[in-house]
Every structure is written in C-alpha cells, then in structure tokens.
Design an enzyme around this catalytic site. Structure first.
Site, mmCIF file in Angstrom:
data_model
loop_
_atom_site.group_PDB
_atom_site.id
_atom_site.type_symbol
_atom_site.label_atom_id
_atom_site.label_comp_id
_atom_site.label_asym_id
_atom_site.label_seq_id
_atom_site.Cartn_x
_atom_site.Cartn_y
_atom_site.Cartn_z
ATOM 1 N N GLU A 184 -8.244 -4.167 5.196
ATOM 2 C CA GLU A 184 -8.086 -3.961 3.749
ATOM 3 C C GLU A 184 -6.953 -4.836 3.195
ATOM 4 O OE1 GLU A 184 -8.102 -0.020 5.248
ATOM 5 O OE2 GLU A 184 -9.013 0.745 3.422
ATOM 6 N N ASN A 195 0.874 -1.172 0.000
ATOM 7 C CA ASN A 195 0.000 0.000 0.000
ATOM 8 C C ASN A 195 0.911 1.222 0.000
ATOM 9 O OD1 ASN A 195 -1.824 2.022 0.491
ATOM 10 N ND2 ASN A 195 -2.670 1.134 2.363
ATOM 11 N N HIS A 238 -12.549 3.911 -0.369
ATOM 12 C CA HIS A 238 -12.554 2.968 0.774
ATOM 13 C C HIS A 238 -13.254 1.657 0.411
ATOM 14 C CE1 HIS A 238 -12.066 6.575 3.697
ATOM 15 N NE2 HIS A 238 -10.913 5.963 3.560
ATOM 16 N N ARG A 258 -9.300 17.005 6.021
ATOM 17 C CA ARG A 258 -10.107 17.408 4.859
ATOM 18 C C ARG A 258 -11.487 17.882 5.331
ATOM 19 N NH1 ARG A 258 -9.346 11.745 1.786
ATOM 20 N NH2 ARG A 258 -7.864 11.209 3.407
ATOM 21 N N GLU A 275 -13.618 1.902 15.260
ATOM 22 C CA GLU A 275 -13.384 0.676 16.050
ATOM 23 C C GLU A 275 -13.014 0.970 17.497
ATOM 24 O OE1 GLU A 275 -10.395 -1.660 13.971
ATOM 25 O OE2 GLU A 275 -11.449 -1.316 12.081
ATOM 26 N N ASN A 276 -12.480 2.183 17.740
ATOM 27 C CA ASN A 276 -11.890 2.445 19.066
ATOM 28 C C ASN A 276 -12.541 3.534 19.898
ATOM 29 O OD1 ASN A 276 -9.506 0.617 18.951
ATOM 30 N ND2 ASN A 276 -9.084 1.859 17.129
ATOM 31 N N ARG A 284 -2.756 -2.067 -3.278
ATOM 32 C CA ARG A 284 -3.895 -1.180 -3.163
ATOM 33 C C ARG A 284 -3.692 -0.076 -4.196
ATOM 34 N NH1 ARG A 284 -5.837 1.994 2.204
ATOM 35 N NH2 ARG A 284 -7.761 2.816 1.309
HETATM 36 P P1 ADP Z 1 -5.769 5.449 8.271
HETATM 37 O O1 ADP Z 1 -5.584 3.979 7.990
HETATM 38 O O2 ADP Z 1 -6.745 6.132 7.385
HETATM 39 O O3 ADP Z 1 -4.507 6.227 8.504
HETATM 40 P P2 ADP Z 1 -6.936 4.572 10.761
HETATM 41 O O4 ADP Z 1 -8.085 3.744 10.337
HETATM 42 O O5 ADP Z 1 -5.748 3.893 11.354
HETATM 43 O O6 ADP Z 1 -6.511 5.586 9.647
HETATM 44 O O7 ADP Z 1 -7.482 5.628 11.833
HETATM 45 C C1 ADP Z 1 -6.681 6.658 12.337
HETATM 46 C C2 ADP Z 1 -7.518 7.479 13.303
HETATM 47 O O8 ADP Z 1 -8.021 6.622 14.337
HETATM 48 C C3 ADP Z 1 -6.758 8.603 13.994
HETATM 49 O O9 ADP Z 1 -7.499 9.804 13.907
HETATM 50 C C4 ADP Z 1 -6.712 8.151 15.437
HETATM 51 O O10 ADP Z 1 -6.799 9.246 16.284
HETATM 52 C C5 ADP Z 1 -7.970 7.321 15.554
HETATM 53 N N1 ADP Z 1 -7.942 6.420 16.706
HETATM 54 C C6 ADP Z 1 -7.178 5.324 16.893
HETATM 55 N N2 ADP Z 1 -7.401 4.804 18.124
HETATM 56 C C7 ADP Z 1 -8.317 5.607 18.726
HETATM 57 C C8 ADP Z 1 -8.959 5.621 20.017
HETATM 58 N N3 ADP Z 1 -8.690 4.696 20.940
HETATM 59 N N4 ADP Z 1 -9.848 6.614 20.261
HETATM 60 C C9 ADP Z 1 -10.111 7.543 19.352
HETATM 61 N N5 ADP Z 1 -9.554 7.596 18.145
HETATM 62 C C10 ADP Z 1 -8.662 6.640 17.827
#
Ligand code: ADP
Length: 394
Positions: A380, A9, A182, A242, A332-333, A94
């Site tokens: 992904e 990727n 996505h 963005r 997820e978090n 990707r």
């Molecule tokens: P990408 O793959 O697009 O870089 P991710 O899916 O890894 O992004 O998501 C990144 C985002 O997830 C960041 O804004 C980060 O702050 C947020 N994030 C990760 N863990 C947590 C958490 N425990 N609480 C809130 N936000 C979280």
C-alpha cells in the site's frame, strides 16, 4: 539533490512512514521504513533503512512525545540527519475515507481538508488521525505539497446496486452506502497482475486481503465491482478483533436488552471480537495456528468458513471466477489458512498445488485447476508513493 517522497499512515496510536527515492527509471524503492508506535502509552520510534539495517530505536515518556505532531517532528528529525543529500518533494497520506465522490487521490488544499473533515463521522476511529497527520505536516513544513490517497477510492467503480443498502432511499442520499475499504491494497494488486499473472489480469478475480483487518474484493478487468466491507470496516469477513458481517438485530438486542451503551458496543465490535474474542487467546494468526486449544481451532474454522462463503458471493457478482489471489499478512504467509480456504472452494474449480502453497507461491494452484490461485504480496505504501509522484509531477 535527489528528490524523495514521504509516505505517512497515521493510526490511533501509531504513525507509520516510508521514505521513497525517485529514480529516473524503474520502480521507486524505500530508503527508510519505520514507525512511531505506542503514542499515549509508551512512545517508541523504530526505523530501518532500505537494506533492513536498524537506523533508529528510541523510546520516550508520554510527556516527551505526546501526539502525532511530535511524532512527526521526531521522524522528520531522523530523516533529515540520515538523508541530508535528499530533498523532500512531497508527502503522500493514507486517508481512510474519501466519501461518495473521491475516486482518485487528492492534492491537499485548505478547501480539500475542509471537505475531508466532513467525512470524519463516516470513519470516526481513523479519519481524525489521518487528517491530524496532514495538519501536522502543514505546521512543520507549510511549503510541502501533500496528497491524500483514499482506501475507498478504488471501489468507486462499483455499480449503484453494489453500493446500496435496502434502507429507505433517503439514507443512501445521506451517505449510508457501501464504500468498501483496503482500496490501496486492491489497486496495487490490480496494477501488479499484468506483470505477475498476465493471463488473469483482465479476468474475473477475487482478491482476499487477509491482515489484522480482512476483506475481499471482486475485480473485473482491473476494476472493483464488489467488496465485502461496506459502510464501515466492520462488515464482511471475521477479522483479528472484529466480528465481520452480523445481524444488525444483535446491536439492537445489546442496546435494548443488555443495556450496553453505544461506546461499549463499539469497543466490543472493533476491539474484542473476531479471532481474539472467539479464541480467548489472541488475534495473531501465528499464535492461533500453534495452539492446541479447541477455541483457537474454532476461530480458524470460522475465519476460513466466512472467507469461503464470501468467495461464493463475490463469484456470483462476477458471474464466474477465473482466479483467487491471497494477500496481506495472513494471506501472504499462512499456507494453512490458504489450504483450508481452497478446500472449501473446490466446488468452484479450485485445485491447490500443496508444494507451491507451502512455499508461499506465487501460483499455488495445480496446472489443471480451472480457477488459478495466487499469492501476491501487497504494498500500500508504494501505491501511495506512486500516486503522490504522479499527482505532483515528480
Ligand atoms: P495490518 O497491516 O492490517 O496490521 P498485516 O497485513 O501485517 O496486518 O497482517 C497481520 C496478520 O498477519 C496478523 O494476524 C499475523 O498473525 C498474520 N501473520 C503474519 N505472518 C504470519 C504467518 N507466518 N502465519 C500466519 N499468520 C501470519
């Protein structure tokens, strides 16, 4: 020798990779995951094995590892030394843009690569890096079969109405249409629902992919019928840096009244807006949640307001809503973001189970919620590995 697949990727300053083993039965599992980051500034290779043990952490000067081709050499070197028993059987990439036609992954040939070059103007910030990675593999290992997996492909099931903008028709024919992005994440979720949430797998589902990029997708019977991102990945939800959906008149105003150049506006829209621009603090949701700053609160409020608003629109596209699924880093978090969104979606029949939400799932709605709500981790890389394995007959 056990065969393996490499998933790549490539971004503007990083090259992420996963190496997957191909067991005869059962799901593929990663043997190694890592990335070369900081290309152009402070290149660094970080990698872990399938158990999460660090297997590499190396820094170089920008002269030593200057470009994706050199980054790839370092990755191949690491994997060769660590996994001598394995035979690399193919590479899956990707690729952000598959244009109007590609609705499935593509085996790379000289002709295919030429075609993918024609999509560079549609995604000038991402496509060139994706294609550079394919060419770097061709150079390093010309005999390897490569597969391009597109972020737009899953959305090609959408109707023409969902693809159209209200511009003169010839603009549609020239490729100015809603592509959606996505797609590999949404495809993975759609493929996972029959196992984790069979009761909604054939229903009307909105998936919210909330990462540093964020979008939402309406899925019916496992197929994409609408999405918040359009011609580019700027549309739809507000994101880390963005702004998401906005009046195109703002761009004209910035050009004509404020004298900004196209390059300056591009920088504003891709890098300086969203959570970062509004909060003035950063684009990491964890940092904003921990902050007392009123502008961090404002950024969170707008982020969730826009998700709730888009949810209403996509529920209308689906003609009703059976389930809402949260995925990606924030989805997820962050229990707080999910809670704020679900509060704004009560009118649709969403009732959150707060204890389940605090534990990140997987079903986080109450037993009598008319619309069920889920947390489903996306993957992904695994989706790309599955496509690559299938297309190469491995
Ligand atoms: P990408 O793959 O697009 O870089 P991710 O899916 O890894 O992004 O998501 C990144 C985002 O997830 C960041 O804004 C980060 O702050 C947020 N994030 C990760 N863990 C947590 C958490 N425990 N609480 C809130 N936000 C979280």
């Amino acid at each position: 020798m056990e065969k393996v697949i490499l998933v790549l990727n490539a971004g503007s300053s990083s090259l992420k990779f996963s190496l997957f083993a191909l067991p005869a039965a059962g799901e593929m599992r990663p043997l190694a995951v890592g990335q070369v980051e900081g290309l152009g500034t402070a290149p660094r290779l970080k990698a872990k094995d399938g158990q999460g043990e660090v297997i590499a952490d190396t820094r170089w000067s920008t002269a030593e590892v200057a470009n994706p081709a050199q980054a790839l050499q370092e990755i191949i070197g690491l994997l060769r030394s660590r996994f001598q028993e394995n035979e690399l059987a193919g590479v899956g990439h990707r690729v952000v843009h598959g244009g109007p036609d590609y609705s499935a992954p593509l085996l790379i040939s000289a002709e295919a690569l030429e075609k993918l070059d024609t999509f560079v103007p549609l995604a000038p910030l991402h496509q060139p890096h994706n294609l550079a990675a394919i060419r770097a593999v061709q150079q390093a290992r010309p005999e390897l079969a490569q597969v391009a997996c597109f972020d737009t492909a899953f959305h090609r099931t959408q109707s023409m109405i969902a693809d159209l903008y209200g511009l003169p028709y010839e603009y549609y024919e020239r490729g100015i249409r809603r592509y959606g992005f996505h797609g590999l994440s949404y495809e993975y979720i759609a493929a996972t629902l029959p196992a984790v949430a069979p009761e909604i797998a054939n229903g009307r589902v909105v998936v919210a992919h909330l990462g540093s990029g964020a979008s939402m997708c309406a899925i019916h019977n496992g197929r994409s019928v609408g999405s918040s991102m359009g011609f580019t990945a700027l549309d739809g939800l507000m994101m880390g840096t963005r702004p998401g959906n906005m009046d195109p008149g703002i761009v004209l105003y910035l050009l004509q009244q404020e004298g900004m150049s196209a390059k300056q506006i591009e920088d504003l829209l891709y890098k300086r807006s969203g959570l970062l621009g509004l909060s003035g603090i950063g684009n990491d949701m964890r940092v904003l949640e921990a902050s007392d700053s009123p502008r961090a609160r404002l950024a969170i409020d707008l982020f969730t307001y826009r998700i709730a608003r888009e949810l209403g629109g996509l529920a209308a596209v689906l003609g009703g809503l059976d389930a809402l699924v949260f995925t990606a880093g924030i989805g997820e978090n962050s229990a707080r973001i999910r809670q704020l969104v679900c509060e704004k979606a009560r009118w649709l029949g969403v009732e959150l189970d707060e204890a389940a939400n605090d534990q990140n799932g997987s079903r986080i709605s109450s037993a009598d919620s008319r619309v069920s709500v889920w947390v489903v981790p996306t993957n992904e890389e695994l989706m790309i590995a599955r496509h690559t394995r299938k297309l190469l007959g491995l």
